[in-house]
Design a protein around this motif. Structure first.
Motif, PDB file in Angstrom:
ATOM      1  N   ASP A  99       1.524  -8.817   3.774  1.00  0.00           N
ATOM      2  CA  ASP A  99      -0.035  -8.856   3.119  1.00  0.00           C
ATOM      3  C   ASP A  99      -0.890  -9.416   4.025  1.00  0.00           C
ATOM      4  OD1 ASP A  99      -1.758  -7.452   1.412  1.00  0.00           O
ATOM      5  OD2 ASP A  99      -1.516  -9.153   0.030  1.00  0.00           O
ATOM      6  N   PHE A 127       0.322  -3.063   1.291  1.00  0.00           N
ATOM      7  CA  PHE A 127       1.100  -3.964   0.979  1.00  0.00           C
ATOM      8  C   PHE A 127       2.303  -3.450   0.141  1.00  0.00           C
ATOM      9  CE2 PHE A 127       2.597  -7.735  -1.783  1.00  0.00           C
ATOM     10  CZ  PHE A 127       3.411  -8.289  -0.922  1.00  0.00           C
ATOM     11  N   SER A 128       3.417  -3.582   0.339  1.00  0.00           N
ATOM     12  CA  SER A 128       4.593  -2.942  -0.304  1.00  0.00           C
ATOM     13  C   SER A 128       4.614  -3.351  -1.912  1.00  0.00           C
ATOM     14  CB  SER A 128       5.985  -3.208   0.231  1.00  0.00           C
ATOM     15  OG  SER A 128       6.219  -4.881  -0.066  1.00  0.00           O
ATOM     16  N   GLU A 129       4.222  -4.560  -2.209  1.00  0.00           N
ATOM     17  CA  GLU A 129       4.082  -5.016  -3.685  1.00  0.00           C
ATOM     18  C   GLU A 129       5.567  -5.407  -4.102  1.00  0.00           C
ATOM     19  OE1 GLU A 129       1.488  -6.028  -5.372  1.00  0.00           O
ATOM     20  OE2 GLU A 129       0.056  -4.903  -4.149  1.00  0.00           O
ATOM     21  N   GLU A 130       6.696  -5.474  -3.224  1.00  0.00           N
ATOM     22  CA  GLU A 130       7.883  -5.900  -3.343  1.00  0.00           C
ATOM     23  C   GLU A 130       7.990  -7.321  -3.953  1.00  0.00           C
ATOM     24  OE1 GLU A 130      10.980  -4.320  -1.024  1.00  0.00           O
ATOM     25  OE2 GLU A 130       9.849  -2.808  -0.165  1.00  0.00           O
ATOM     26  N   GLN A 131       8.554  -7.658  -4.941  1.00  0.00           N
ATOM     27  CA  GLN A 131       8.766  -8.946  -5.398  1.00  0.00           C
ATOM     28  C   GLN A 131       9.224  -9.939  -4.509  1.00  0.00           C
ATOM     29  OE1 GLN A 131       7.287  -9.816  -8.562  1.00  0.00           O
ATOM     30  NE2 GLN A 131       7.394 -12.008  -7.297  1.00  0.00           N
ATOM     31  N   HIS A 133       8.936 -10.099  -1.253  1.00  0.00           N
ATOM     32  CA  HIS A 133       7.789 -10.322  -0.296  1.00  0.00           C
ATOM     33  C   HIS A 133       6.621 -11.182  -1.050  1.00  0.00           C
ATOM     34  CE1 HIS A 133       9.502  -7.811   2.634  1.00  0.00           C
ATOM     35  NE2 HIS A 133       9.411  -6.768   2.140  1.00  0.00           N
ATOM     36  N   LYS A 134       6.365 -10.730  -2.169  1.00  0.00           N
ATOM     37  CA  LYS A 134       5.344 -11.659  -3.013  1.00  0.00           C
ATOM     38  C   LYS A 134       5.910 -12.999  -3.015  1.00  0.00           C
ATOM     39  CE  LYS A 134       3.384  -8.133  -6.059  1.00  0.00           C
ATOM     40  NZ  LYS A 134       3.359  -7.568  -7.516  1.00  0.00           N
TER      41      LYS A 134
END
Length: 142
Positions: A99, A127-131, A133-134
């Motif tokens: 991100d 941004f992929s919003e995949e957990q 990556h968060k």
């Protein structure tokens, strides 16, 4: 709105990017510099980074001779994830996975044609919003 800035080593490439942004009717605020006269890149990195962190601008683009110094300086501002990219794959990956909110480019490293494709990829990749990556971004922010 985008924040954009450069030092003297990135000035010529910044002009090319601004022309492309104008052709696409993409709003931006130009934080300088405005010539090839020698300046200190941390000044422009900080101005762009602070505009992004404050919410005045959604993302930023920074250009210096290599992109290295200006990206290091921008990353000193809490909340900035500046990524130095010299190819479209990296620009896409840093948006998807990190991100990244600031793109750094080397005006003496990439030509205008490639730089425009990198900018376009950076701006158009969400941004992929995949957990996972968060979670990783949260670790960076601590």
């Amino acid at each position: 709105m985008l924040a954009i800035g450069c030092d003297h080593g990135g000035y010529e490439l910044k002009k090319e990017i601004l022309a492309w942004l104008d052709s696409k009717n993409i709003e931006y605020r130009d934080f300088g510099c405005h010539s090839t006269e020698a300046v200190n890149y941390p000044v422009y990195a900080k101005a762009v980074a602070e505009a992004v962190v404050s919410g005045e601008c959604e993302k930023g683009i920074l250009v210096c001779g290599t992109g290295i110094g200006i990206s290091i300086a921008a990353n000193k501002v809490h909340g900035i994830r500046a990524a130095l990219c010299s190819d479209c794959f990296s620009a896409e990956a840093t948006r998807l996975h990190n991100d990244a909110n600031v793109l750094a480019l080397g005006g003496r490293v990439v030509g205008a044609g490639l730089a425009i494709k990198i900018v376009e990829t950076f701006l158009n990749t969400p941004f992929s919003e995949e957990q996972r990556h968060k979670d990783r971004i949260a670790m960076i922010e601590d």
